[in-house]
Design an enzyme around this catalytic site. Sequence first.
Site, PDB file in Angstrom:
ATOM      1  CG  ASP A  41      49.668  42.474  44.300  1.00  0.00           C
ATOM      2  OD1 ASP A  41      48.715  42.935  44.960  1.00  0.00           O
ATOM      3  OD2 ASP A  41      49.520  41.670  43.369  1.00  0.00           O
ATOM      4  CG  ASN A  58      47.176  33.732  38.348  1.00  0.00           C
ATOM      5  OD1 ASN A  58      47.594  32.619  38.621  1.00  0.00           O
ATOM      6  ND2 ASN A  58      47.078  34.690  39.243  1.00  0.00           N
ATOM      7  N   GLY A  96      42.320  32.714  37.735  1.00  0.00           N
ATOM      8  CA  GLY A  96      42.415  33.797  38.703  1.00  0.00           C
ATOM      9  C   GLY A  96      42.972  35.097  38.156  1.00  0.00           C
ATOM     10  CD  GLN A  97      45.179  37.367  32.785  1.00  0.00           C
ATOM     11  OE1 GLN A  97      44.943  36.338  32.154  1.00  0.00           O
ATOM     12  NE2 GLN A  97      45.832  38.384  32.277  1.00  0.00           N
ATOM     13  CG  HIS A 104      49.941  40.469  36.129  1.00  0.00           C
ATOM     14  ND1 HIS A 104      48.780  40.465  35.357  1.00  0.00           N
ATOM     15  CD2 HIS A 104      49.570  40.040  37.355  1.00  0.00           C
ATOM     16  CE1 HIS A 104      47.769  40.050  36.093  1.00  0.00           C
ATOM     17  NE2 HIS A 104      48.218  39.783  37.315  1.00  0.00           N
ATOM     18  CG  HIS A 112      51.348  37.353  40.809  1.00  0.00           C
ATOM     19  ND1 HIS A 112      50.603  38.227  41.582  1.00  0.00           N
ATOM     20  CD2 HIS A 112      50.588  37.054  39.717  1.00  0.00           C
ATOM     21  CE1 HIS A 112      49.437  38.436  40.977  1.00  0.00           C
ATOM     22  NE2 HIS A 112      49.408  37.747  39.856  1.00  0.00           N
TER      23      HIS A 112
END
Length: 116
Positions: free
Chosen positions: A32, A89, A95-96, A102, A104
């Site tokens: 990230d 998310n 919060g996407q 994806h 995390h």
Amino acid sequence: MSEADCLFCKIVASEVPAKIVYETDRTLAFRDVNPQAPTHVLVIPKDHYRDAAALAAADHGLADEVIKTAHAVAQQEGIVEPGYRLVFNTGPGAGQTVFHVHGHVLGGRGLQWPPG
């Protein structure tokens, strides 16, 4: 947003650079750019699915492969013990911000729940 405009699709196509840490035929894992923990890796399917719900509806074992890739990343990063967090998310309210599903993979320090 179309697949042609998707940041993660561009990473898969090598049009945008990323620090790739793990790859299978159908998944890709990369660091990230704004890490929230010492280990913060994103795991994506190479095919475009908007969110976790769309990936689950695809129903061809890809969601399973994404999670297996996430665990392989955790093993590679040495965070299986004492533990790691895997977060998906789904939707802007959660919060996407990039609409390519994806996960995390977060670890490398104590992660309290709830966050804060």
